[in-house]
Enzyme design. Structure first.
Site, PDB file in Angstrom:
ATOM      1  CE  LYS A 164      -6.532   6.510  13.501  1.00 31.07           C
ATOM      2  NZ  LYS A 164      -5.472   6.201  12.553  1.00 31.07           N
ATOM      3  CB  ILE A 180      -0.030   5.639   6.255  1.00 29.86           C
ATOM      4  CG1 ILE A 180      -0.983   6.687   6.837  1.00 29.86           C
ATOM      5  CG2 ILE A 180       0.653   4.859   7.378  1.00 29.86           C
ATOM      6  CD1 ILE A 180      -0.320   7.759   7.686  1.00 29.86           C
ATOM      7  N   GLY A 181       1.838   4.489   3.936  1.00 31.08           N
ATOM      8  CA  GLY A 181       2.840   3.548   3.461  1.00 31.08           C
ATOM      9  C   GLY A 181       4.080   4.252   2.944  1.00 31.08           C
ATOM     10  N   GLY A 240       0.841  -1.184   0.000  1.00 27.35           N
ATOM     11  CA  GLY A 240       0.000   0.000   0.000  1.00 27.35           C
ATOM     12  C   GLY A 240       0.877   1.235   0.000  1.00 27.35           C
TER      13      GLY A 240
END
Length: 335
Positions: free
Chosen positions: A206, A11-12, A7
């Protein structure tokens, strides 16, 4: 460490670039423009203060078999995309490979090694028929909670909005040699990577906000700040959170932050669009089952009513269907 990033999005990209810059052997699993951009130019990070970092010692492949067995596989895709990676994902596995789930919502392995009467249950909402669990042995899994916010500006270019913390945790709460090694690698790359004895409790902190603010924002097109400052939507989010807390506590979850403090934390983020609102605006599939459907399922498993969560889920589900129907239609030609 040999690390595959599955991914190559915001974030990846953030993780992979920083890990590569610290000397780890990083391979991105990518497609299309991202694949070409990473192989041609590496991965470029724009940090919070505007400084740039450029990771050139990375590679990207489309076929996971081309990457081969890894020490760690970081899953940074959306929850509903994991099943599409199977069975090819197994090409990344060696005997000791760990799979780190850096995914929002309740993970498919939630009940693995969960002490108590619910151990071994399966979450149909996130893993229908147990397909993921059959392809990714639960013994490989390390849990993680992703706190940073980042944005993929262009193929191979990520802007960090804020944050650098990725909490890690073994499903059984142990402090294993493998989680220590992973934590050390992330810290060496400049991240905060604390090891939690209660990763499910961290996941819930979260999720508590995601299960309410995400669908509400998707339905209203409002930012976190707007939702929290408008009395009716603030109370709607709070009621969803109360229902979630009631069922979470039946599963042994200790909510270490008060509900009011959790809402205040979301308000403090400011005029931020949730990931689900961003998906609506981009016409993408909504991450609804992992964030909301899974909580409804836990309500049924524990015998806890979730009427407010059910109502918001129904509305967001119809929104998701409408988006999918629109995507499947050709645009009307002007007359």
């Amino acid at each position: 460490m040999k690390i595959a990033i599955v991914g190559a999005g915001a974030i990846g990209g953030y993780l992979g670039a920083k890990l590569a810059l610290s000397g780890e052997d990083v391979t991105f699993i990518a497609r299309n423009q991202n694949l070409a951009a990473i192989n041609a130019h590496g991965f470029r990070l724009i940090l919070e203060d505007g400084r740039e970092q450029h990771a050139t010692q990375v590679r990207a492949v489309q076929a996971m078999a081309d990457a081969g067995p890894q020490d760690a596989v970081l899953l940074t895709v959306k929850a509903h995309q994991v099943k599409d990676l199977l069975p090819e994902l197994r090409a990344l596995f060696g005997p000791e490979t760990v799979v780190v789930t850096m995914i929002n919502g309740l993970p498919w392995w939630y009940f693995h090694k969960l002490a108590g009467p619910y151990e071994g249950q399966q979450l149909e909402s996130v893993d229908p028929g147990g397909v993921i669990a059959r392809h990714i042995e639960p013994e490989r899994v390390i849990g993680s909670v992703v706190y940073p916010a980042a944005e993929l500006l262009a193929p191979g270019v990520v802007k960090v909005i804020e944050g650098n913390r990725f909490t890690l945790g073994e499903p059984d709460g142990s402090r294993s040699p493998r989680i220590e090694a992973l934590s050390q690698a992330l810290m060496k790359a400049g991240f905060k990577a604390p090891v939690s004895k209660d990763i499910r409790g961290e996941i819930w902190v979260k999720l508590w906000g995601n299960l309410s603010f995400n669908p509400i924002s998707a339905l209203t097109h409002a930012t976190l700040q707007d939702i929290c400052r408008f009395p009716a939507t603030r109370e709607l989010a709070a009621q969803m959170m109360r229902e979630a807390q009631a069922l979470g506590e039946k599963l042994g979850v200790e909510f270490k932050v008060s509900l009011d403090k959790r809402i205040a934390g979301a308000e403090a983020v400011g005029a931020h669009k949730t990931s689900m609102l961003q998906d609506v605006e981009a016409g993408r599939a909504l991450e609804l089952e992992a964030l909301v459907g899974s909580v409804r399922e836990l309500g049924r498993i524990t015998g806890t009513p979730t009427p407010t969560i059910d109502a918001v889920y129904a509305l967001a589900s119809l929104l998701g269907k409408t988006l999918a129907d629109q995507k499947g239609r050709l645009p009307l030609q002007p007359v």
